[in-house]
Motif scaffolding. Structure first.
Motif, PDB file in Angstrom:
ATOM      1  N   LYS A   5       0.828  -1.201   0.000  1.00 56.01           N
ATOM      2  CA  LYS A   5       0.000   0.000   0.000  1.00 56.01           C
ATOM      3  C   LYS A   5       0.859   1.246   0.000  1.00 56.01           C
ATOM      4  N   ASP A   6       0.233   2.373  -0.339  1.00 54.28           N
ATOM      5  CA  ASP A   6       0.854   3.688  -0.216  1.00 54.28           C
ATOM      6  C   ASP A   6       0.471   4.278   1.135  1.00 54.28           C
ATOM      7  N   VAL A   7       1.368   5.096   1.662  1.00 47.72           N
ATOM      8  CA  VAL A   7       1.103   5.821   2.902  1.00 47.72           C
ATOM      9  C   VAL A   7       1.010   7.296   2.541  1.00 47.72           C
ATOM     10  N   PRO A   8      -0.084   7.955   2.861  1.00 45.39           N
ATOM     11  CA  PRO A   8      -0.238   9.363   2.493  1.00 45.39           C
ATOM     12  C   PRO A   8       0.836  10.245   3.138  1.00 45.39           C
ATOM     13  N   SER A   9       1.360  11.167   2.340  1.00 44.51           N
ATOM     14  CA  SER A   9       2.336  12.132   2.825  1.00 44.51           C
ATOM     15  C   SER A   9       2.286  13.345   1.915  1.00 44.51           C
ATOM     16  N   LYS A  10       2.374  14.535   2.490  1.00 41.36           N
ATOM     17  CA  LYS A  10       2.353  15.743   1.663  1.00 41.36           C
ATOM     18  C   LYS A  10       3.717  16.014   1.032  1.00 41.36           C
ATOM     19  N   ASP A  11       4.778  15.431   1.573  1.00 42.69           N
ATOM     20  CA  ASP A  11       6.132  15.724   1.093  1.00 42.69           C
ATOM     21  C   ASP A  11       6.783  14.607   0.300  1.00 42.69           C
ATOM     22  N   PHE A  12       6.369  13.371   0.523  1.00 45.11           N
ATOM     23  CA  PHE A  12       7.051  12.228  -0.071  1.00 45.11           C
ATOM     24  C   PHE A  12       6.064  11.237  -0.674  1.00 45.11           C
ATOM     25  N   LYS A  13       6.587  10.408  -1.564  1.00 49.10           N
ATOM     26  CA  LYS A  13       5.838   9.234  -2.027  1.00 49.10           C
ATOM     27  C   LYS A  13       6.328   8.083  -1.154  1.00 49.10           C
ATOM     28  N   ILE A  14       5.419   7.494  -0.409  1.00 49.09           N
ATOM     29  CA  ILE A  14       5.790   6.432   0.515  1.00 49.09           C
ATOM     30  C   ILE A  14       5.002   5.177   0.161  1.00 49.09           C
ATOM     31  N   GLY A  15       5.715   4.093  -0.031  1.00 46.65           N
ATOM     32  CA  GLY A  15       5.081   2.813  -0.325  1.00 46.65           C
ATOM     33  C   GLY A  15       5.589   1.739   0.611  1.00 46.65           C
ATOM     34  N   ILE A  16       4.710   0.802   0.920  1.00 45.04           N
ATOM     35  CA  ILE A  16       5.102  -0.366   1.709  1.00 45.04           C
ATOM     36  C   ILE A  16       5.017  -1.577   0.794  1.00 45.04           C
TER      37      ILE A  16
END
Length: 83
Positions: A5-16
């Motif tokens: 899944k993706d993790v919401p972030s205003k500064d980065f693209k974060i994926g698990i």
């Protein structure tokens, strides 16, 4: 590597992701990325991993990205790749 899944972030693209009995947290910005790995047996749920992606962690990630950018810029200048 299996996308979780993706993790919401205003500064980065974060994926698990999940791969080779590990969870992988991939944090991306611009042309840089950081990855963090944790053994699957260390956590019970993906939500535990998400909980660890808190503001202090993201501030440290931002500092590391700044350092990476400076190091890369310095080597490009030092080796006359850019002027």
């Amino acid at each position: 590597m299996r996308y979780i899944k993706d993790v919401p972030s205003k500064d980065f693209k974060i994926g698990i992701y999940q791969w080779n009995n590990k969870y992988i947290i991939k944090v991306e910005t611009g042309m840089f990325e950081q990855t963090y790995k944790i053994d699957q047996y260390e956590v019970e749920t993906v939500e535990e991993i998400e909980k660890c992606i808190d503001e202090p962690f993201l501030r440290a990630v931002a500092q590391t990205f700044d350092s990476m950018g400076g190091q890369f810029q310095a080597t490009l200048l030092r080796n006359e790749v850019i002027f």
